[in-house]
Design a protein around this motif. Structure first.
Motif, short mmCIF file in Angstrom:
data_model
loop_
_atom_site.label_atom_id
_atom_site.label_comp_id
_atom_site.label_asym_id
_atom_site.label_seq_id
_atom_site.Cartn_x
_atom_site.Cartn_y
_atom_site.Cartn_z
N ASP A 28 0.84 -1.21 0.00
CA ASP A 28 0.00 0.00 0.00
C ASP A 28 0.87 1.25 0.00
OD1 ASP A 28 -2.37 -1.43 -0.02
OD2 ASP A 28 -2.72 -1.23 2.15
N LEU A 29 1.91 1.24 0.84
CA LEU A 29 2.79 2.41 0.93
C LEU A 29 3.54 2.66 -0.38
CD1 LEU A 29 4.33 1.95 4.50
CD2 LEU A 29 2.78 3.78 3.75
N VAL A 30 4.05 1.61 -1.00
CA VAL A 30 4.81 1.79 -2.24
C VAL A 30 3.89 2.23 -3.38
CG1 VAL A 30 4.84 -0.52 -3.32
CG2 VAL A 30 6.88 0.90 -3.39
N ALA A 31 2.64 1.82 -3.35
CA ALA A 31 1.69 2.28 -4.37
C ALA A 31 1.42 3.78 -4.21
CB ALA A 31 0.38 1.50 -4.26
N ALA A 32 1.40 4.25 -2.97
CA ALA A 32 1.14 5.66 -2.70
C ALA A 32 2.40 6.52 -2.86
CB ALA A 32 0.59 5.83 -1.29
N ALA A 33 3.57 5.93 -2.65
CA ALA A 33 4.83 6.67 -2.71
C ALA A 33 5.89 5.86 -3.45
CB ALA A 33 5.31 7.03 -1.31
N PRO A 34 5.71 5.66 -4.77
CA PRO A 34 6.63 4.79 -5.51
C PRO A 34 8.06 5.32 -5.62
CG PRO A 34 5.12 5.90 -7.00
CD PRO A 34 4.67 6.22 -5.61
N ASP A 35 8.27 6.59 -5.32
CA ASP A 35 9.60 7.16 -5.44
C ASP A 35 10.34 7.27 -4.11
OD1 ASP A 35 9.24 7.48 -8.19
OD2 ASP A 35 8.29 9.43 -7.93
N ASP A 36 9.82 6.62 -3.09
CA ASP A 36 10.45 6.67 -1.78
C ASP A 36 11.43 5.50 -1.65
OD1 ASP A 36 10.93 6.05 1.06
OD2 ASP A 36 9.43 7.60 1.45
N PRO A 37 12.74 5.78 -1.59
CA PRO A 37 13.72 4.68 -1.56
C PRO A 37 13.59 3.80 -0.32
CG PRO A 37 14.80 6.79 -1.20
CD PRO A 37 13.38 7.09 -1.56
N GLN A 38 13.26 4.38 0.82
CA GLN A 38 13.14 3.60 2.06
C GLN A 38 11.96 2.63 1.98
OE1 GLN A 38 14.55 2.08 4.43
NE2 GLN A 38 14.99 3.74 5.86
N ILE A 39 10.86 3.10 1.45
CA ILE A 39 9.69 2.22 1.30
C ILE A 39 9.99 1.10 0.31
CG2 ILE A 39 7.31 2.10 0.45
CD1 ILE A 39 6.89 4.91 1.70
N ASN A 40 10.65 1.43 -0.80
CA ASN A 40 11.02 0.39 -1.76
C ASN A 40 11.97 -0.62 -1.15
OD1 ASN A 40 9.94 0.60 -4.63
ND2 ASN A 40 10.36 2.74 -4.12
N TYR A 41 12.93 -0.15 -0.36
CA TYR A 41 13.88 -1.05 0.28
C TYR A 41 13.18 -1.99 1.25
CZ TYR A 41 17.69 -2.49 3.43
OH TYR A 41 18.56 -3.21 4.22
N GLN A 42 12.32 -1.46 2.08
CA GLN A 42 11.60 -2.29 3.04
C GLN A 42 10.67 -3.28 2.33
OE1 GLN A 42 12.28 -2.58 6.22
NE2 GLN A 42 13.83 -0.97 6.10
N THR A 43 10.11 -2.85 1.21
CA THR A 43 9.23 -3.74 0.43
C THR A 43 10.05 -4.88 -0.17
OG1 THR A 43 7.78 -1.86 -0.03
CG2 THR A 43 7.48 -3.83 -1.39
N ALA A 44 11.24 -4.58 -0.65
CA ALA A 44 12.13 -5.63 -1.17
C ALA A 44 12.47 -6.61 -0.07
CB ALA A 44 13.41 -4.99 -1.73
N TRP A 45 12.83 -6.07 1.08
CA TRP A 45 13.28 -6.89 2.21
C TRP A 45 12.19 -7.86 2.64
CZ3 TRP A 45 16.22 -4.17 6.77
CH2 TRP A 45 16.78 -5.13 7.61
N VAL A 46 10.96 -7.38 2.74
CA VAL A 46 9.87 -8.25 3.19
C VAL A 46 9.59 -9.34 2.16
CG1 VAL A 46 7.80 -7.05 2.35
CG2 VAL A 46 7.74 -8.24 4.54
N HIS A 47 9.73 -9.01 0.88
CA HIS A 47 9.54 -10.03 -0.15
C HIS A 47 10.62 -11.12 -0.03
CE1 HIS A 47 6.63 -7.28 -1.95
NE2 HIS A 47 6.18 -8.36 -2.58
N ASP A 48 11.86 -10.69 0.22
CA ASP A 48 12.93 -11.66 0.44
C ASP A 48 12.63 -12.55 1.64
OD1 ASP A 48 14.86 -11.74 -1.50
OD2 ASP A 48 16.25 -10.40 -0.49
N ASN A 49 12.16 -11.95 2.72
CA ASN A 49 11.83 -12.72 3.93
C ASN A 49 10.78 -13.78 3.65
OD1 ASN A 49 13.58 -11.15 5.39
ND2 ASN A 49 12.09 -10.44 6.85
N LEU A 50 9.88 -13.48 2.74
CA LEU A 50 8.80 -14.40 2.41
C LEU A 50 9.18 -15.41 1.32
CD1 LEU A 50 5.87 -11.84 2.51
CD2 LEU A 50 6.17 -13.81 4.04
N GLY A 51 10.44 -15.37 0.86
CA GLY A 51 10.87 -16.29 -0.20
C GLY A 51 10.39 -15.87 -1.57
N LEU A 52 10.03 -14.60 -1.72
CA LEU A 52 9.54 -14.08 -2.99
C LEU A 52 10.66 -13.27 -3.66
CD1 LEU A 52 6.04 -12.91 -1.69
CD2 LEU A 52 6.55 -15.01 -2.97
N GLU A 53 11.77 -13.95 -3.93
CA GLU A 53 12.96 -13.28 -4.42
C GLU A 53 12.73 -12.53 -5.73
OE1 GLU A 53 13.01 -16.44 -3.26
OE2 GLU A 53 14.51 -16.43 -1.66
#
Length: 163
Positions: A28-53
């Motif tokens: 939801d956050l990345v959809a609202a703020a696609p240019d925020d590097p911190q949000i993108n980084y945290q979104t990447a990290w959570v996908h990695d944690n879930l095995g969604l490389e």
């Protein structure tokens, strides 16, 4: 709740084992703020944690391109390089780890992960050299410390013989 508060909530959820719930907030956050590097980084990290490389990669790339800096850039480069390696994108993995080594030479994890990617590309000598160097420079094992000088001498010339 502010964007910052929601981001902190998602980070807390990821850190406490609630990655799927964190992922929902972050998407939801990345959809609202696609240019925020911190949000993108945290979104990447959570996908990695879930095995969604595969899904993590574009978020890592976006975060890095958007100017992520410091410890977050360090983590993103490690995460992206590791993810590329896990996906079999070895050349991209090597390139990412080498960038990490250049920008964060104090972080030995880049050398160790780079060694794995080099192994995957059959660059065995360079791979083992990196691992031996890291081992010799970081071990507390007394038996290995006795041979530190020899390990560091032989590491870059594993295929050489002396008569």
């Amino acid at each position: 709740m502010t964007t910052h508060d929601r981001l902190q909530r998602a980070i807390h959820l990821r850190e406490t084992g609630h990655a799927e719930e964190a992922r929902e907030i972050l998407l939801d956050l990345v959809a609202a703020a696609p240019d925020d590097p911190q949000i993108n980084y945290q979104t990447a990290w959570v996908h990695d944690n879930l095995g969604l490389e595969r899904e993590a990669v574009p978020f890592y790339v976006q975060a890095i391109e958007q100017g992520l800096a410091g410890a977050n850039l360090e983590g993103a480069l490690l995460g992206l390089g590791s993810t590329y390696r896990a996906l079999g994108a070895y050349d991209q993995s090597i390139e990412t780890f080498k960038r990490g080594l250049k920008e964060f030479p104090h972080n030995r994890a880049f050398s160790v992960f780079l060694a794995m990617a080099l192994y995957n590309t059959r660059q065995y000598s360079e791979s083992v050299e990196l691992l031996l160097t890291q081992l010799a420079e970081t071990t507390a094992d007394e038996n290995l410390l006795r041979y530190k000088r020899a390990l560091l001498f032989y590491a870059p010339q594993l295929d050489q013989t002396w008569e």
